[in-house]
Design a protein around this motif. Structure first.
Motif, PDB file in Angstrom:
ATOM      1  N   ALA A   1       0.830  -1.204   0.000  1.00  0.00           N
ATOM      2  CA  ALA A   1       0.000   0.000   0.000  1.00  0.00           C
ATOM      3  C   ALA A   1       0.864   1.254   0.000  1.00  0.00           C
ATOM      4  N   ARG A   2       1.906   1.271   0.804  1.00  0.00           N
ATOM      5  CA  ARG A   2       2.769   2.457   0.890  1.00  0.00           C
ATOM      6  C   ARG A   2       3.521   2.685  -0.415  1.00  0.00           C
ATOM      7  N   LEU A   3       4.030   1.621  -1.033  1.00  0.00           N
ATOM      8  CA  LEU A   3       4.774   1.795  -2.282  1.00  0.00           C
ATOM      9  C   LEU A   3       3.855   2.209  -3.430  1.00  0.00           C
ATOM     10  N   THR A   4       2.634   1.711  -3.420  1.00  0.00           N
ATOM     11  CA  THR A   4       1.683   2.141  -4.443  1.00  0.00           C
ATOM     12  C   THR A   4       1.343   3.607  -4.253  1.00  0.00           C
ATOM     13  N   TYR A   5       1.212   4.031  -3.017  1.00  0.00           N
ATOM     14  CA  TYR A   5       0.942   5.441  -2.734  1.00  0.00           C
ATOM     15  C   TYR A   5       2.123   6.309  -3.179  1.00  0.00           C
ATOM     16  N   LEU A   6       3.343   5.803  -2.986  1.00  0.00           N
ATOM     17  CA  LEU A   6       4.532   6.517  -3.446  1.00  0.00           C
ATOM     18  C   LEU A   6       4.465   6.724  -4.956  1.00  0.00           C
ATOM     19  N   SER A   7       4.033   5.708  -5.664  1.00  0.00           N
ATOM     20  CA  SER A   7       3.984   5.769  -7.121  1.00  0.00           C
ATOM     21  C   SER A   7       2.814   6.595  -7.630  1.00  0.00           C
ATOM     22  N   ALA A   8       1.673   6.535  -6.925  1.00  0.00           N
ATOM     23  CA  ALA A   8       0.475   7.234  -7.396  1.00  0.00           C
ATOM     24  C   ALA A   8      -0.242   7.897  -6.220  1.00  0.00           C
ATOM     25  N   PRO A   9       0.338   8.976  -5.684  1.00  0.00           N
ATOM     26  CA  PRO A   9      -0.274   9.618  -4.517  1.00  0.00           C
ATOM     27  C   PRO A   9      -1.631  10.235  -4.802  1.00  0.00           C
ATOM     28  N   GLU A  10      -1.952  10.413  -6.077  1.00  0.00           N
ATOM     29  CA  GLU A  10      -3.259  10.985  -6.409  1.00  0.00           C
ATOM     30  C   GLU A  10      -4.374   9.936  -6.359  1.00  0.00           C
ATOM     31  N   ALA A  11      -4.021   8.667  -6.172  1.00  0.00           N
ATOM     32  CA  ALA A  11      -5.016   7.590  -6.209  1.00  0.00           C
ATOM     33  C   ALA A  11      -4.980   6.807  -4.901  1.00  0.00           C
ATOM     34  N   LEU A  12      -5.545   7.385  -3.865  1.00  0.00           N
ATOM     35  CA  LEU A  12      -5.579   6.719  -2.561  1.00  0.00           C
ATOM     36  C   LEU A  12      -6.251   5.352  -2.667  1.00  0.00           C
TER      37      LEU A  12
END
Length: 248
Positions: free
Chosen positions: A76-87
């Motif tokens: 979840a954290r790495l996906t947020y790093l990659s796409a912070p606009e898509a919680l």
């Protein structure tokens, strides 16, 4: 004349002035009157849980909400790093990691216990049923833990609460017996005990992974909130990237 279409549901509906859920008026009967855990149980079981059942159910949700930097939280954290606009993408990434090693153990353990109970000779004791079930499988889901080598701290608390509320049933009894008879004497995993407890509440075994994911969604949202305040995703990514060994 064309056949009239019909899509029945017993969950919720709405019109211009009201919202109905489970046959209740959402605004007048449920909001402020029913806790979220009680409602989640009700939505699936199609019956309102007793106060004791609600306590056990919510104890399970709390037990499964977070367990530190598990693969689901890191995803979840790495996906947020990659796409912070898509919680929603980051939250979904963490939930997608709920499988046979993390979170899915809740359902897998309940399924193992349920099958053992279905196959059991009704004259056998729980220890006898457990011994037959252990001998018939290579690996018992929910037995042992990568961190809690002696005892999972969630296990005795969940069992105590279930007994206090009169919700200690055959699945929990059999799982305790499995712990007694298994030759390796491994601790009962908290996630496995959660599965046994949910099965004893009469919830469908095939849906128990969903409750684990429901609980973990809260934990993942907490991780994403923390990632916003104190980000570690970039450090995780760079640590892996800078220590990668290229082997063409």
């Amino acid at each position: 004349m064309a056949e009239e279409l019909s899509f029945p549901t017993g969950l919720g509906t709405s019109d211009a002035t009201t919202i109905s859920l489970l046959g209740q008026d959402l605004a007048g009967d449920l909001m402020g009157q029913v806790g979220f855990g009680e409602l989640a149980f009700w939505l699936v079981a199609r019956r309102r849980p007793t106060r004791g059942e609600t306590r056990v159910f919510e104890a399970v949700l709390v037990a499964l909400a977070d367990h530190g930097f598990t693969p689901t939280a890191i995803a979840a954290r790495l996906t947020y790093l990659s796409a912070p606009e898509a919680l929603q993408g980051a939250l979904a990434a963490g939930l997608l990691g709920g499988g046979s090693r993390f979170l899915g153990v809740t359902e897998d353990c309940a399924r193992f216990l349920s099958q053992a109970l279905d196959d059991a000779d009704k004259r056998d004791s729980y220890d006898e049923i457990a011994l037959k079930a252990v001998r018939a499988t290579r690996r018992v889901p929910g037995l042992g833990h990568p961190v809690h080598k002696v005892e999972d701290p969630r296990t005795p608390v969940l069992i105590r609460i279930a007994k206090e509320e009169g919700c200690y049933g055959p699945h929990l009894a059999l799982f305790e017996a499995v712990g007694r008879v298994h030759p390796k004497k491994l601790p009962l995993n908290g996630a496995g005990v959660c599965g046994a407890a949910l099965a004893d509440l009469g919830l469908p075994v095939d849906l128990l992974r969903g409750f684990a994911l429901l609980a973990r969604a809260a934990g993942l949202l907490g991780h994403l909130a923390e990632e916003r305040r104190h980000p570690i995703g970039m450090d995780v990514y760079l640590t892996v990237d800078r220590n990668a060994v290229y082997e063409p």
